[in-house]
Design a protein around this motif. Structure first.
Motif, PDB file in Angstrom:
ATOM      1  N   LYS A 169       3.266  -5.583   2.809  1.00 59.14           N
ATOM      2  CA  LYS A 169       2.186  -6.500   3.141  1.00 59.14           C
ATOM      3  C   LYS A 169       2.168  -7.627   2.130  1.00 59.14           C
ATOM      4  CE  LYS A 169      -1.550  -7.959   5.193  1.00 59.14           C
ATOM      5  NZ  LYS A 169      -1.579  -8.352   6.612  1.00 59.14           N
ATOM      6  N   TYR A 220       0.521 -11.330   0.951  1.00 63.93           N
ATOM      7  CA  TYR A 220      -0.548 -12.331   1.086  1.00 63.93           C
ATOM      8  C   TYR A 220      -0.088 -13.599   0.393  1.00 63.93           C
ATOM      9  CZ  TYR A 220      -3.872  -8.669   2.446  1.00 63.93           C
ATOM     10  OH  TYR A 220      -4.519  -7.666   3.098  1.00 63.93           O
ATOM     11  N   GLY A 221       0.305 -14.572   1.154  1.00 66.08           N
ATOM     12  CA  GLY A 221       0.818 -15.794   0.529  1.00 66.08           C
ATOM     13  C   GLY A 221       2.034 -15.464  -0.314  1.00 66.08           C
ATOM     14  N   ARG A 250      -6.330  -0.426   3.720  1.00 66.54           N
ATOM     15  CA  ARG A 250      -6.731  -1.308   4.828  1.00 66.54           C
ATOM     16  C   ARG A 250      -5.707  -1.295   5.956  1.00 66.54           C
ATOM     17  NH1 ARG A 250      -9.328  -6.657   1.848  1.00 66.54           N
ATOM     18  NH2 ARG A 250     -11.310  -5.688   1.342  1.00 66.54           N
ATOM     19  N   GLY A 298      -3.035  -5.490   9.419  1.00 65.07           N
ATOM     20  CA  GLY A 298      -1.770  -4.947   9.875  1.00 65.07           C
ATOM     21  C   GLY A 298      -0.717  -5.121   8.792  1.00 65.07           C
ATOM     22  N   ALA A 299       0.322  -4.259   8.830  1.00 66.45           N
ATOM     23  CA  ALA A 299       1.416  -4.413   7.880  1.00 66.45           C
ATOM     24  C   ALA A 299       2.361  -5.489   8.397  1.00 66.45           C
ATOM     25  CB  ALA A 299       2.153  -3.090   7.740  1.00 66.45           C
ATOM     26  N   ASP A 300       3.054  -6.144   7.447  1.00 59.94           N
ATOM     27  CA  ASP A 300       4.065  -7.109   7.881  1.00 59.94           C
ATOM     28  C   ASP A 300       5.262  -6.387   8.469  1.00 59.94           C
ATOM     29  OD1 ASP A 300       2.382  -8.998   6.909  1.00 59.94           O
ATOM     30  OD2 ASP A 300       3.442  -9.291   5.010  1.00 59.94           O
TER      31      ASP A 300
END
Lengths: 299, 448
Positions: free
Chosen positions: A11, A13-14, A47, A54-56
């Motif tokens: 996952k 984030y940016g 989460r 969701g997971a990448d």
């Protein structure tokens, strides 16, 4: 048999990779400690498990079913950042949350009454949340987490803010539900609670898994062959079988030399005329393991 | 899935409607409006136009012989001369008016003096001037041997009519009452009301959605919620629930306000005629182009009935929902990004506030030229159309514009709800981060 199988979950984030190829299994029916320092990726991972995000990439199976296809009521989640609608009454708030967990209104009413009786708070139905103390609110949150009888319960720092009596109450419920077959993931920084409650753990840092296994096995793996000795008489001296780590005249810590066994040391102590009251292997605390692993970043 | 949206909407609705502030606001607003009407009525009949006892010394005898009366004032006539009355009139009267002799019929100006302790209001002076002038005019007509009826026939009322509408009426395609200036006046009033209502709705209920989002984030319940409901469902449920609150409140007002106004009117017994007169006068003084003066109630009602309500009401409701959805979803997105710091949120609200304010400013221009290019643009552009299009409806805009506007509105609703949903689902779970527009832009591309 695993209740939860996590494989290669990523996952991002940016620019920040919060979960970096995570894989581990949560044994069915266990109380499982998810450990890691702040920012390790625990919340991000939880989460994903709770389908908040969701997971990448990667897969998560709950009881063999991909997490996306499971029902909302299969999981109960009590986040660390938790709260309630302050203006709502206890009863209607629980009814609302239960129905969002896909319970029918009649089912919801039944289980809520059951739990309120159990916690001896049946007269709280019409109390507004804002009238309750923080600890009381936490009981309500706990009920909201478990009332729909999920097969997996995830508790993130469940005991913060609770007094010892309520801590015990919740702990007993956790053990009881576990006895009845519910799997529990327990996330905390409080290592003494992990030792007390968990059977299995995973330790993660910087989005990666550092360690996984049964608590007893982990301790065995990280033990340093140190024994605690309590004695009445005699003068303790270093010898060929051990070195003294610490000694105050009655209580000492001895490190056994590599390749030797405890019995050899005991024989040596007896020969020296030491009156032994207690001789016990000292396993490292999870706290020590945690700190040494995170600081040295070694696995 | 829809079940959960309904459940969220239901909670939002029940919690808000039960709140004391909601009940108080819902009931107090009509009562406040009633009180305002009461005060306005009182001041316009009793307060602003206080009844005066006016003593006339009419040396011309023209005014006196016209036997004038007034609804608000008491007129009395004195036989004494002005110098005598100057010293004593205050004993029994408020105002002394001296009309000097009028000798030359051809004079176009005649000076009349008044004496009063208090300054007379412009309205009272205007009234007295008009009353005296009317008496003089009639006197001049009589003295010139002109037949009164004939004189009256000199006035010709010129009426402007839309040629196309007249043709349609002639062909029997439209109702005869559908013509005329009255139509435009009513359209303007209706349009302004609708536009203003939309403007209010967007800020009141859009703001409510935003606070609701912030409340969940600040309370830290949102993570519990999102483990049971998809963020999009939660947002949609909120928008629908608060929308229902808005409809409830508007419906109550729609019933209560006329009832209270009716009660005020009938119990206090305000003088209708004088009030209407005052209103007309005030409208004229304010240089308003839109005055209902000169139209009787029957005409107004028939004109009102002739409006195509079958089209206007459903369209108004549609634009109401469209505007509400577009703006409240944006408010929800902003609310999710703000979190605990309201001050920091102010700048994020600018992109919402600006289009609403622009549309509101445009409204006046649109009403004075309801089929101009600004009106057409405003009624198609989705951020303006919820305010502009309802305002144009009473002016019979071309059907294709209505249809196009509705299509654009619906597509925009879907787009804005989707777009806001993308920001919302990231924003609600993010704490302690200062959010910029650049940051919001990045969230659009995060994977769910």
């Amino acid at each position: 048999m695993s209740v939860l199988q996590i494989s290669d979950v990523v996952k991002q984030y940016g620019d920040h990779r919060a979960v970096d190829g995570m894989s581990f299994n949560v044994p069915k029916g266990s109380i499982f400690g998810l450990l890691g320092p702040n920012g390790a990726g625990k919340t991000s991972l939880i989460r994903i498990i709770t389908r908040i995000t969701g997971a990448d990439s990667g897969d998560i199976l709950l009881d063999g079913t991909p997490i996306q296809k499971t029902r909302v009521r299969d999981i109960g989640y009590m986040p660390e950042e938790r709260g309630l609608y302050k203006k709502m009454k206890v009863g209607e708030q629980l009814m609302y949350l239960a129905q969002l967990k896909e319970l029918s209104a009649s089912e919801a009413k039944k289980v809520i009454n059951h739990w309120m009786d159990k916690f001896d708070i049946s007269d709280w139905w019409n109390k507004k949340i804002e009238e309750l103390s923080k600890g009381m609110q936490q009981k309500i949150q706990f009920i909201a987490t478990v009332m729909h009888e999920p097969s997996l319960i995830i508790l993130d720092e469940p005991f913060t803010g609770l007094d010892p009596i309520n801590t015990n109450l919740i702990k007993e419920e956790i053990f009881r539900m576990n006895d009845e077959g519910t799997s529990i993931i327990f996330s905390t920084h409080r290592m003494e609670q992990v030792e007390e409650i968990c059977k299995d753990i995973v330790l993660i840092n910087q989005g990666k898994k550092m360690l996984e296994g049964k608590v007893s096995e982990v301790k065995q793996k990280f033990k340093e062959n140190i024994y605690e000795l309590i004695y009445l008489e005699g003068e303790l001296k270093n010898d060929s079988t051990y070195t003294i780590v610490q000694n105050d005249g009655q209580k000492a810590s001895l490190k056994i030399k590599d390749g030797l066994r405890a019995n050899t040391v005991l024989q040596s102590l007896i020969q020296q005329g030491i009156q032994i009251r207690k001789f016990e292997e000292q396993l490292p605390s999870l706290n020590d393991i945690f700190i040494s692993l995170i600081e040295n970043k070694t696995v | 899935m829809n079940n959960k949206v309904a459940l969220v909407a239901w909670r939002e609705y029940v919690v808000r409607v039960r709140r004391r502030t909601f009940i108080v606001a819902t009931l107090l607003t009509p009562i406040g409006i009633g009180l305002l009407a009461l005060m306005a009525g009182y001041f316009s009949t009793k307060g602003a136009v206080s009844s005066k006892d006016i003593l006339f010394v009419d040396e011309s005898t023209i005014f006196r012989s016209a036997d004038p009366t007034s609804e608000t004032h008491v007129f009395r006539f004195s036989d004494k001369n002005i110098s005598e009355e100057r010293d004593n009139y205050l004993e029994n009267h408020d105002v002394l008016v001296h009309i000097p002799p009028f000798e030359n019929l051809g004079d176009k100006k005649h000076q009349v003096q008044y004496f009063s302790e208090e300054k007379l209001s412009v309205m009272t002076i205007n009234k007295l001037e008009r009353a005296i002038a009317k008496a003089f005019k009639n006197h001049k007509i009589k003295s010139s041997d002109i037949d009164m009826e004939m004189y009256n026939s000199f006035d010709t009322k010129v009426v402007f009519e839309d040629g196309e509408v007249l043709e349609k009426i002639a062909a029997g395609e439209e109702d005869a009452s559908k013509s005329g200036k009255l139509n435009l006046i009513i359209g303007t009033i209706l349009g302004a009301t609708m536009g203003f209502l939309m403007y209010m709705v967007i800020f009141i209920y859009g703001g409510m959605v935003m606070r609701s989002v912030m409340e969940e984030k600040i309370n830290r319940i949102v993570e519990v919620m999102i483990s049971s409901v998809k963020p999009f469902q939660l947002m949609l449920g909120k928008i629908l629930g608060v929308g229902a609150v808005g409809i409830t409140q508007l419906a109550i007002w729609l019933i209560l306000i006329p009832v209270i106004l009716w009660i005020v009117q009938s119990t206090v017994g305000l003088n209708d005629a004088s009030q209407a007169e005052q209103m007309a006068e005030i409208a004229q003084n304010m240089n308003g182009q839109t005055s209902l003066e000169g139209f009787d109630i029957g005409q107004i009602i028939s004109e009102f009935q002739s409006l195509n309500w079958g089209l206007i009401i459903p369209l108004f409701v549609l634009f109401f929902f469209g505007g509400y959805f577009i703006y409240s979803s944006m408010f929800a997105a902003i609310g999710s990004a703000i979190g605990d710091d309201m001050g920091e949120g102010q700048q994020l609200m600018i992109p919402i506030v600006i289009p609403v304010v622009i549309a509101f400013v445009m409204l006046q221009g649109v009403l004075s030229n309801p089929n101009g290019s600004m009106a057409i643009f405003g009624s198609l552009f989705p951020l303006f159309s919820p305010i502009i299009m309802p305002a144009r409806l009473a002016f019979d805009p071309p059907m294709w514009q209505i249809a196009l506007s509705v299509v654009i509105l619906i597509l925009s609703c879907i787009f804005f709800v989707w777009f806001s949903g993308k920001i919302y689902r990231v924003g609600i779970l993010l704490y302690g981060k200062k959010v910029s527009f650049k940051e919001l832009g990045k969230w659009l591309f995060y994977k769910a």
